[in-house]
Enzyme design. Structure first.
Site, mmCIF file in Angstrom:
data_model
loop_
_atom_site.group_PDB
_atom_site.id
_atom_site.type_symbol
_atom_site.label_atom_id
_atom_site.label_comp_id
_atom_site.label_asym_id
_atom_site.label_seq_id
_atom_site.Cartn_x
_atom_site.Cartn_y
_atom_site.Cartn_z
ATOM 1 N N ASP A 1 -1.964 1.060 7.236
ATOM 2 C CA ASP A 1 -1.341 0.824 5.926
ATOM 3 C C ASP A 1 -0.929 -0.644 5.781
ATOM 4 O OD1 ASP A 1 -0.517 3.972 5.239
ATOM 5 O OD2 ASP A 1 -0.468 3.419 7.345
ATOM 6 N N GLU B 1 -2.556 -2.037 -4.833
ATOM 7 C CA GLU B 1 -3.863 -1.445 -5.097
ATOM 8 C C GLU B 1 -3.747 -0.474 -6.264
ATOM 9 O OE1 GLU B 1 -6.452 -0.320 -1.580
ATOM 10 O OE2 GLU B 1 -6.329 1.619 -2.551
ATOM 11 N N ASP C 1 0.877 -1.177 0.000
ATOM 12 C CA ASP C 1 0.000 0.000 0.000
ATOM 13 C C ASP C 1 0.913 1.225 0.000
ATOM 14 O OD1 ASP C 1 -2.182 1.733 0.253
ATOM 15 O OD2 ASP C 1 -2.016 1.724 2.440
#
Lengths: 189, 189
Positions: free
Chosen positions: A140, A67, A7
């Site tokens: 995170d 992502e 992330d």
């Protein structure tokens, strides 16, 4: 099989590695790379790159999941996020690992079953799926684990995501050789 | 002194190295790193990173100059540009070189004397200042050379830019060590 989720962010980059036998998942390692608040920007990028490379060498995953981002609050924050994301992608590519991307909605759907789930719901499911005693922190790290587990669920036959989603971003850069046009000047008299 | 300019882009990244004795400038090398049109995105980043590292090792500059970006057409293009720019910045930082940034207006002012100059004007000045027989191509290479010469002019006493501009983005990442919080899971029974 081990799956490594990232992330990315310029101030804090979450990471998480999950091992699975197809049915049961186990946390290998998770955490976050945090830059000193007033560090110059290139320092932050070097930190993300070096730490991720070290983590990848340590965890030895078979694939990296990031992502995908389609929008940001504004062009300036998108630019900043892009720097961190580019460096994270490079760390995975330089480690000769395939990279897969999922949208935030795909990740939520794969973890909770609902594309607009709230963050705490996703975190609780991560805790449950990995048999942890607490929700992973910082958030995170939990987000990185969610991306990794999304890929594991997506691969599963009858999983929540169509197979097309998986192969879409798979890469094979070993064959890659960019063309460089270069001019070397003759020394002037 | 040698100054290395970079004009990053995910499809084409311009670079240019200029040597100067303070009065006369000489082109060392310039060109562009072009990705195959349908290459996966991580491949493009690997190409930019590796080629820039090779060029920097070859040219051995004392400093790297990158045009700073404050806006983009939209968040999506800013994100894409950010990936390329992050990887370019990383290549310079990993080569232990200081990085300086100038805005497009500062570069134009330093080359042509006018912050809103047109691209062809800048390119003609690059040709003149480096004593070239033609305008450097592709234009990304010329833009990278403009950034490099901007820094040379800015350093000059009485140059067109205030000294504050120069030191602003100078970095010292050798001291940098990001903090990594990591959780390693106990093996479940």
């Amino acid at each position: 099989m081990r799956v490594f989720g990232i992330d990315p962010g310029s101030d804090r980059t979450g990471f998480g590695c999950v091992e699975t036998d197809g049915t049961r998942h186990r946390l290998v390692r998770c955490g976050a790379i945090t830059a000193p608040p007033h560090a110059p920007f290139p320092e932050k990028l070097v930190g993300i790159y070096r730490e991720l490379r070290a983590c990848l060498a340590d965890c030895r995953p078979g694939i990296v999941v990031i992502e995908s981002v389609f929008y940001a609050a504004n062009a300036r924050s998108a630019l900043k996020l892009g720097h961190a994301r580019g460096v994270a992608m490079l760390a995975a590519a330089e480690a000769d690992l395939p990279i897969v991307e999922y949208t935030p909605a795909e990740i939520k759907r794969a973890i909770v079953g609902y594309g607009r789930a709230e963050k705490p719901q996703v975190q609780q499911m991560i805790k449950l799926l990995l048999g942890l005693s607490a929700v992973p922190t910082p958030h995170d790290a939990a987000d990185a684990l969610a991306a990794a587990i999304c890929h594991i669920h997506a691969r599963h036959p009858g999983g929540p995501l169509p197979p097309a989603t998986i192969s879409r971003a798979a890469t094979s850069w070993r064959r890659y050789r960019p063309s460089v046009q270069a001019t070397r000047a003759a020394r002037r008299p």
